[in-house]
Each structure stands twice: as structure tokens, then as C-alpha cells.
Design an enzyme around this catalytic site. Structure first.
Site, short mmCIF file in Angstrom:
data_model
loop_
_atom_site.label_atom_id
_atom_site.label_comp_id
_atom_site.label_asym_id
_atom_site.label_seq_id
_atom_site.Cartn_x
_atom_site.Cartn_y
_atom_site.Cartn_z
N CYS A 84 38.08 47.49 38.21
CA CYS A 84 37.69 47.22 36.83
C CYS A 84 37.88 48.38 35.86
CB CYS A 84 36.23 46.75 36.80
SG CYS A 84 35.95 45.25 37.76
N HIS A 318 42.79 42.88 36.72
CA HIS A 318 43.43 42.89 38.04
C HIS A 318 43.34 41.48 38.59
CE1 HIS A 318 39.32 42.83 39.47
NE2 HIS A 318 39.07 43.93 38.76
#
Length: 531
Positions: A84, A318
Site C-alpha cells: 500500500c 497493487h
């Protein structure tokens, strides 16, 4: 979606029909029009392969399909770090991870870092942010940072709950991730009540937490997020017959770093095909809910007459492995984790376009400035996507020349016991570790082996050497790995000293507590030896 969400879906369906009925507008030159509004919707953990064939056959994503029909989908978009905070730091700074030094979820950009949004606001854009940001330092759990700092310690501990699924609500329940819906509502209200009245362009950012897995309270309060949770409404959007059950190597045949990741993610136990299929199905259902929030933004722009004046960008920090390579979560260079969605639509941009060029999140910074007609700093790692979106020769518009034919991703955080570097170019994906020699590298031919099951590094040493040479021209990765190793040790020592006599109790009760408490002295001794 408001009013139960059904009106939002209906509006989007009408949008699809109306937009399909009208003639496609010709792209216009940027100087012919006022500067456009820009909306960036960034979700968390979406596998980019779901936005094109064959992945898009597994789940109904009408908003993404709308953007594909009236804009561009990038077929090879990647995160610059599959976790993150470091990933988002790259997106907001336009710099590779080894330049931001965002080594883990605890270490990101400084709070006063000048982002592309700051520059756009200074140059006349109204700016607004809602939802998840997560690109500055100091966030995430103590467990998360300690696990990253101690990855070089000679022990193996489970850091996550076993991945599982949970069905909640009923067939008409759309709002499962309530916090994301609340932030979506705020963004919709802002568009309808404020943005519609602006005489200058605006930049709006909406950050969603979905389709990131949910916390797993069954495993104890200190465990992470390993629950894939959805309602029957979203699960019905999934085509179970199209779900692919990934092939796994045996535990003894796994790459050593993959084994460490699988073990710390609590995935080395037995899983039935039904369990794996359900985990993947519930994840896809969570992606469908995410797509609906994107649809609410598109509908709000249409309702206010702003859709034709606004560039919309949809992406993620992601992906999600969803049990590929015997793992869930991210923290991996495999496609499920590193390949992200990237779709763009708006005035002056080509429609129904699929772009095969490799791109990454560092490209967002120069793209935003290009859209806003603001000169970009020359030190950026990324390149503007606008020439690709308008099919112009990049060398004609960028003083830096054409974009490189590769993208770089790197990882230095938890659940992986080495720094990892990935170079993606042409049909190849090259992954190397640490100093480049102590851990076996990986080489995959994504054209012949899209599931990344056959490591060709030993078979093609000349290709490995060539790709490694390119990688070293971009980053001195052995030096970076050494710097991260020193940083981890220094941070752990400072943290340990800050705890004083409470150290043993605190470290024993982090996310790895179920394993740690079985032999507390053994693990403390391993850390002492490392220090």
C-alpha cells in the site's frame, strides 16, 4: 449507491446505451479546449488482468467496461511496489521506491511533500480528496512495521490468519464496505453541489479500500486482514465456471522467497479446490462492488453535465494474488500482485483503445501535469501517458525523449525475507533479490507462460545477464538492499529501546503471537543473534 444502489446501476446502464448510440467524437488538440477536469479513482488490491480478456470473463464490471468502450485500457500497467504505502508514495511523487525510500507501510513521503495535486491546485484547479490516501509516513500497525524490520532474522512465523470467505447480508444488499460507500457519497455530493458551479477546472481524488480483504477477528485481534467478505448480491455477479484454479508447485519445489511468503501468510496448509475457488469468487465479488462505486462517480458526472469535460482515471495501488502461487494478499512480483488496472477516458482522448506498452504508477504524476498543462519536473521517474492516449510520438512532446521500454517494481517490506526487484520488458519478467547473487533470480516468458510457473533463469543466462545489466543501469540494487538492511536494524533497535522492560511482552503479542508464544525464548534469541 444511494436509494439502495439500484438507481445508480440503472443510470449507468442508460449511460452505456446512450453513449453507444452516439457517434464517437474526434479527438481534439489540447490547445483547442479549456483545461479539463480530472477525476482519479484509486482502489486497493485490484488485479489488473480483470480489465481485459480472459480475466474479465470471471466477473461483471459494467463501469470498467464503460470506460473501456469510451476510453483506453492499458494492458500492461504495473505497481512500482506491491504494497500500500510505498506504491502510493510512488504514485503521488512520480518517483521510484528507492528514491522515495518508502521501504515499508510505515515509511512513506513526508507530510509536506509537493504532490501533483498540490501543483494543480497552485495553477488554478479546485482540489478535493476523499477516502484512502496512505502515502505518508507513520501509518499501519506496529506488527506490520516490526515484521518488515525483522525479515532478515532466522525464524519463520505465521503473520496472518488463514485466508477464508464470509458471506454477509442478503441478495439485495449492495453496501457491504460501508466506509467506501460513505466516501463515494461524499464525492458524488461534492460533484453535484460544488463542482458543478465551478468556473475553473477541478481535480477530484477518491481512494477506496476495496477490494482489499477484511480483518480476521477469528484469528485474534492482532492478526491481519485475510477475510474475503461480500454479499449474495455481488457474488451473483461472478461467473463461477470461468474461475481458474491456479496450479501450485509443491512446497519443496517453491522458490525460497516464495516459501517464506506463503508460510508467513499462513498458506502452506492444505486447501481444497472448493476453498480456493470460493476465495477467488469472493474476491471477484468484492471487485464488482468496487466497480459500482466507480459507476456512481461516472453517473454523477453525467447527471451534472460534466462527463464530457472530465478526464477519468481508474487504477489501484497493487493487485491481489487470491491464492495464486499459494498466496493471498500482495507483496509479490507475480502478475496477480503486481499487475494493476489502468483505464482513462475523457475529452480529446481516443476511444476503444488497448495499449500494450508497459506503464506504471509513477506515470500518474507527469500525466496529471500534462493534462493540466503544467511543466513537469525533470527528475521524475515516470513519463506522461498523454502521448499514448492521443497516439502522438512521445519524442515530439517530451524533452526527455521517448518513454523506456521497461517498468521497474521493487519491494522491501513484510512477508518477504529479501529486497525484491522486478524488470518488465517485452515478453520478459526478470525478478532478482538482495545483492543479485545470494538468492536465485527468476525469469518468466509471459507470452508462453502467463501463469509464471516455469523459471527460465538457468536456461537463459544470456537473457538474465542482459536484463540484469538494464536493471543495474536504473538502480544500484545491491547498494539499495544493503541500505534497507541497515535501516531495518536501526529502526528495530530504536523501537526495542523505546519499550524498555515491556519489550518481551509487546513483541510476543504481535500478529505472529500464535507461533511466538510456543517458544518465546527461541525467537528472542534469534533476534539477539541478528542484532
Amino acid at each position: 449507491m444511494r436509494n439502495g444502489g439500484l438507481l445508480g446501476l440503472a443510470r449507468l446502464a442508460l449511460l452505456l446505451m446512450a453513449a453507444g448510440a452516439r457517434a464517437r467524437p474526434r479527438p481534439t488538440a489540447p490547445g483547442d479546449q479549456p483545461r479539463p477536469n480530472v477525476v482519479l479513482v484509486a482502489c486497493d488490491s485490484m488485479d489488473g488482468r480483470l480489465t481485459f480478456l480472459p480475466g474479465n470473463q470471471t466477473v461483471d464490471l459494467p463501469s470498467i467496461n464503460f470506460m473501456k468502450r469510451h476510453g483506453t485500457v492499458f494492458l500492461n500497467a504495473y505497481t512500482n511496489s506491491p504494497i500500500c504505502c510505498p506504491s502510493r508514495a510512488a504514485m503521488w511523487s512520480g518517483l521510484f521506491t528507492h528514491l522515495t525510500e518508502s521501504w515499508n507501510n510505515f515509511k512513506g513521503l513526508d507530510p509536506d511533500y509537493v504532490t501533483w495535486m498540490d501543483l494543480m491546485e497552485k495553477r488554478g484547479y479546485h482540489a478535493q480528496k476523499f477516502g484512502k490516501l496512505d502515502f505518508t509516513s507513520g501509518h499501519h500497525s506496529v506488527s506490520n512495521r516490526v515484521e518488515a524490520w525483522t525479515r532478515d532474522v532466522n525464524f519463520l512465523l505465521r503473520q496472518e490468519g488463514r485466508p477464508m470467505v464470509k458471506l454477509t447480508g442478503h441478495r439485495k444488499q449492495l453496501r457491504v464496505m460501508e466506509r467506501d460507500w460513505q466516501n463515494t457519497d461524499k464525492a458524488v455530493n461534492w460533484i453535484k453541489e460544488e463542482a458543478v458551479n465551478f468556473t475553473q477546472p477541478f481535480i477530484l481524488y477518491l481512494g477506496l479500500n476495496l477490494p482489499h480483504p477484511y480483518p480476521s477477528p477469528y484469528a485474534g485481534e492482532n492478526f491481519g486482514s485475510s477475510t474475503f467478505l461480500t454479499s449474495p448480491y455481488w457474488l451473483e455477479k461472478v461467473n463461477y465456471e470461468a474461475i481458474k484454479i491456479p496450479k501450485w508447485s509443491s512446497l519443496s519445489e517453491m522458490h525460497p522467497v516464495d516459501y517464506y511468503s506463503s508460510y508467513t501468510k499462513n498458506c502452506t496448509g492444505e486447501f481444497t479446490s472448493e476453498e480456493v475457488r470460493n476465495i477467488r469468487a469472493f474476491y471477484y465479488a468484492m471487485c464488482a462492488e468496487t466497480d459500482a462505486m466507480l459507476g456512481e462517480i461516472i453517473s454523477a458526472l453525467q447527471d451534472t453535465g460534466l462527463l464530457g469535460k472530465t478526464i477519468i482515471i481508474f487504477t489501484a495501488d497493487h493487485g491481489e494474488l487470491a491464492m495464486e502461487h499459494r498466496q493471498f494478499y500482495k507483496m509479490s512480483m507475480y502478475e496477480g500482485s503486481s499487475h494493476i488496472p489502468l483505464l482513462v477516458m475523457g475529452p480529446g482522448l481516443r476511444e476503444q483503445q488497448q495499449i500494450p506498452d508497459v506503464v506504471s504508477l509513477v506515470d500518474i504524476y507527469p500525466t496529471m501535469l500534462d493534462i493540466a498543462r503544467i511543466p513537469a519536473p525533470q527528475n521524475l521517474s515516470g513519463y506522461s501517458l498523454v502521448p499514448l492516449l492521443r497516439e502522438k510520438a512521445e519524442s515530439e512532446v517530451s524533452p526527455r525523449g521517448p518513454r523506456p521500454s521497461w517498468v521497474l517494481s521493487e519491494f522491501h517490506g513484510c512477508n518477504v525475507n529479501s529486497s525484491v526487484y522486478m524488470l518488465r520488458t517485452g515478453k520478459w519478467k526478470y525478478i532478482t533479490y538482495s545483492d543479485g547473487s545470494s538468492v536465485l533470480p527468476q525469469l518468466f516468458d509471459l507470452t508462453a507462460d502467463p501463469d509464471e510457473l516455469t523459471n527460465l533463469a538457468i536456461k537463459f543466462p544470456v537473457t538474465v545477464h542482459s536484463l540484469d545489466k538494464i536493471l543495474r543501469s536504473i538502480v544500484n540494487y545491491p547498494k539499495v538492499s544493503s541500505s534497507v538492511h541497515k535501516y531495518n536494524k536501526q529502526q528495530f533497535i530504536s523501537w526495542k529501546q523505546s519499550l524498555g522492560h515491556n519489550y518481551s511482552s509487546v513483541i510476543a503479542n504481535l500478529r505472529w503471537h500464535q507461533d511466538w508464544l510456543k517458544d518465546q525464548k527461541k525467537y528472542e534469541d534469534a533476534i539477539d543473534k541478528w542484532l
